[in-house]
Design a protein around this motif. Structure first.
Motif, short mmCIF file in Angstrom:
data_model
loop_
_atom_site.label_atom_id
_atom_site.label_comp_id
_atom_site.label_asym_id
_atom_site.label_seq_id
_atom_site.Cartn_x
_atom_site.Cartn_y
_atom_site.Cartn_z
N LYS A 123 0.87 -1.18 0.00
CA LYS A 123 0.00 0.00 0.00
C LYS A 123 0.90 1.22 0.00
N ILE A 124 0.69 2.11 -0.96
CA ILE A 124 1.47 3.36 -0.99
C ILE A 124 0.86 4.30 0.03
N GLY A 125 1.68 4.68 1.00
CA GLY A 125 1.20 5.46 2.12
C GLY A 125 1.49 6.94 2.04
N LYS A 126 1.85 7.51 3.17
CA LYS A 126 2.00 8.96 3.33
C LYS A 126 3.10 9.55 2.45
N ARG A 127 2.80 10.71 1.89
CA ARG A 127 3.80 11.50 1.16
C ARG A 127 4.66 12.22 2.18
N VAL A 136 10.89 14.10 -2.53
CA VAL A 136 9.58 13.52 -2.22
C VAL A 136 9.72 12.01 -2.09
N LYS A 137 9.09 11.46 -1.06
CA LYS A 137 9.04 10.00 -0.95
C LYS A 137 7.65 9.59 -0.47
N TYR A 138 7.32 8.35 -0.76
CA TYR A 138 6.06 7.77 -0.29
C TYR A 138 6.40 6.51 0.51
N TRP A 139 5.87 6.47 1.71
CA TRP A 139 6.08 5.29 2.56
C TRP A 139 5.36 4.09 1.95
N VAL A 189 5.74 12.44 -12.37
CA VAL A 189 4.52 11.86 -12.94
C VAL A 189 3.77 11.07 -11.87
N LEU A 190 4.51 10.22 -11.14
CA LEU A 190 3.90 9.42 -10.09
C LEU A 190 3.34 10.30 -8.98
N ASP A 191 4.08 11.33 -8.62
CA ASP A 191 3.67 12.22 -7.53
C ASP A 191 2.36 12.92 -7.86
N LYS A 193 -0.02 11.88 -9.82
CA LYS A 193 -1.12 10.92 -9.77
C LYS A 193 -1.48 10.60 -8.33
N LEU A 194 -0.47 10.40 -7.49
CA LEU A 194 -0.72 10.02 -6.10
C LEU A 194 -1.34 11.16 -5.29
N LYS A 195 -0.97 12.39 -5.59
CA LYS A 195 -1.55 13.53 -4.87
C LYS A 195 -3.02 13.73 -5.23
N ALA A 196 -3.42 13.22 -6.40
CA ALA A 196 -4.79 13.47 -6.89
C ALA A 196 -5.80 12.42 -6.42
N THR A 197 -5.35 11.39 -5.70
CA THR A 197 -6.28 10.34 -5.29
C THR A 197 -6.51 10.35 -3.78
#
Length: 207
Positions: A123-127, A136-139, A189-191, A193-197
């Motif tokens: 599960k991609i967690g907190k930014r 930027v990293k995602y836990w 690109v990934l960031d 997408k992840l910020k928008a969900t």
């Protein structure tokens, strides 16, 4: 086209006893067949539906592919196709065992301080802030026995300036300490997408 194939066939026959042999591989380029992830994609969608994850897309990482080739895929469930892809690192695994093949092949371990990649669903967690790449990293929260130490190991999704933004095969991508690190450009690109969900996104690392 028929005339060309006939010519090649006759050339093969006529050269049977000659010192020079013409092989089909010498004149016909080898076409690389794309892998079929249809079953994986369906399993991923079923999992996302059952667990309340994002049902628009997920991230698939196939570590069986050469690290100089694209192996991080964004798969769109709605369009039923890969919409983007890029390079990603694998872990060196050098603190866990003598890994002479670390450049050629990813090895996997869930042990702390192993510097290995860990396969399975995440599960991609907190930014959060990262000292690497675009900061930027995602836990990543491991959802299986093969990767449930991800948070303790600080295995996160981040970018790294040393990772290229296009295929470099036959050269290899740099080795990480277990993190799936991507290029700065792809991380943007990934960031986005992840910020928008509002729902968690599935990341699945395959062996």
């Amino acid at each position: 086209m028929k005339n060309i194939l006939l010519f090649l066939f006759l050339a093969l026959i006529s050269c049977k006893d000659s010192t020079t042999t013409i092989l089909f591989s010498d004149v016909i380029p080898v076409v690389e067949i794309a892998k079929d992830y249809s079953k994986i994609n369906q399993e991923a969608l079923t999992y996302c539906q059952a667990k309340g994850f994002n049902e628009d897309y997920y991230f698939l990482v196939d570590m069986s592919i050469h690290s100089g080739k694209n192996r991080f895929f964004i798969y769109d469930f709605i369009a039923e196709k890969i919409t983007d892809k890029n390079l990603v690192t694998h872990g060196s695994c050098d603190k866990f065992e003598d890994n002479e093949s670390k450049w050629e092949k990813a090895k996997f371990s869930n042990k702390p301080n192993s510097h290995c990649s860990s396969k399975g669903k995440y599960k991609i967690g907190k930014r959060d802030y990262s000292s690497w790449g675009i900061n930027v990293k995602y836990w990543l929260h491991g959802l299986e026995n093969s990767n449930n130490n991800a948070v303790e190991r600080v295995v996160v999704l981040h970018s790294w300036k040393a990772v290229q933004n296009k295929e470099i095969y036959p050269k290899y991508s740099p080795l990480s300490w277990g993190c799936p690190a991507v290029s700065d450009e792809f991380m943007k690109v990934l960031d986005e997408k992840l910020k928008a969900t509002d729902k968690p996104v599935l990341l699945w690392i395959l062996e």
